[in-house]
Design an enzyme around this catalytic site. Sequence first.
Site, mmCIF file in Angstrom:
data_model
loop_
_atom_site.group_PDB
_atom_site.id
_atom_site.type_symbol
_atom_site.label_atom_id
_atom_site.label_comp_id
_atom_site.label_asym_id
_atom_site.label_seq_id
_atom_site.Cartn_x
_atom_site.Cartn_y
_atom_site.Cartn_z
ATOM 1 N N CYS A 11 19.331 30.516 -3.913
ATOM 2 C CA CYS A 11 19.736 31.142 -2.656
ATOM 3 C C CYS A 11 21.034 31.878 -2.928
ATOM 4 C CB CYS A 11 19.933 30.088 -1.567
ATOM 5 S SG CYS A 11 20.521 30.806 0.006
ATOM 6 N N GLU B 251 15.083 36.374 -0.091
ATOM 7 C CA GLU B 251 14.581 36.203 -1.448
ATOM 8 C C GLU B 251 13.963 37.526 -1.883
ATOM 9 O OE1 GLU B 251 15.343 33.960 -3.337
ATOM 10 O OE2 GLU B 251 15.519 32.045 -2.275
#
Length: 229
Positions: free
Chosen positions: A2, A105
């Site tokens: 992340c 993402e």
Amino acid sequence: MCGRYVAASDPDQLAAWFDVDDQRTDELPASYNVAPTMSVYAVSEHANRRYLVSFRWGLVPYWSEDPKAGARMINARMESVAEKPAFRTALRRRRCIIPADGFYEWQTLPTGKTPYYIHRADGRPLAFAGLWEAWKSPEGDWLRTCAIITGTADERLADLHQRMPIVLRSDTWGVWLDRDERRSEAALGLLSQPDTDALTWHAVSSEVNNVRNDHPGLIDAVGHSETST
């Protein structure tokens, strides 16, 4: 991993959602492109009271000689978090929840990388499993930092990226925040039971690739990609 996420909810909303007892932070500006080393909201527990606080994203272990190391430790892998010297003490004693409206993402394709925005379908905040540390400089100044724990991506998201932040279910928050070291094994077990059922996602503009871009339009759907649930 992340590396970017969205934190646009105001502190009063977060305090209500996470049932905090007190706020110990100034209001941070809403960000649609949170990047490492930025100050972020977190929920932590002290003396059986729950607080909304702010930490710098990028964990600096208490024994570190140089706080610059934190920029490289924004994530902790669930598979090794209990053994890594940088994270194992925090896992036992200093767990936190890092609220997020959603995260990004990047899907790798032959034509390049496409960013996706992943969030709850009902709009509620996500509760990332996090760790925090307090580092003291030689001059006596304190720096409080955090990291987000990541794990293998949910099978529905695996085509986008192989890893994702661990999202805690609301009924596990109490165990996760409990600072009693006797609860650390139970807390570690929660990482294998992430809350992913309500997630949805869509492609977004490549503007998000540049950390200097930060506006609500970054999370708007682009192209003809379908939103997935």
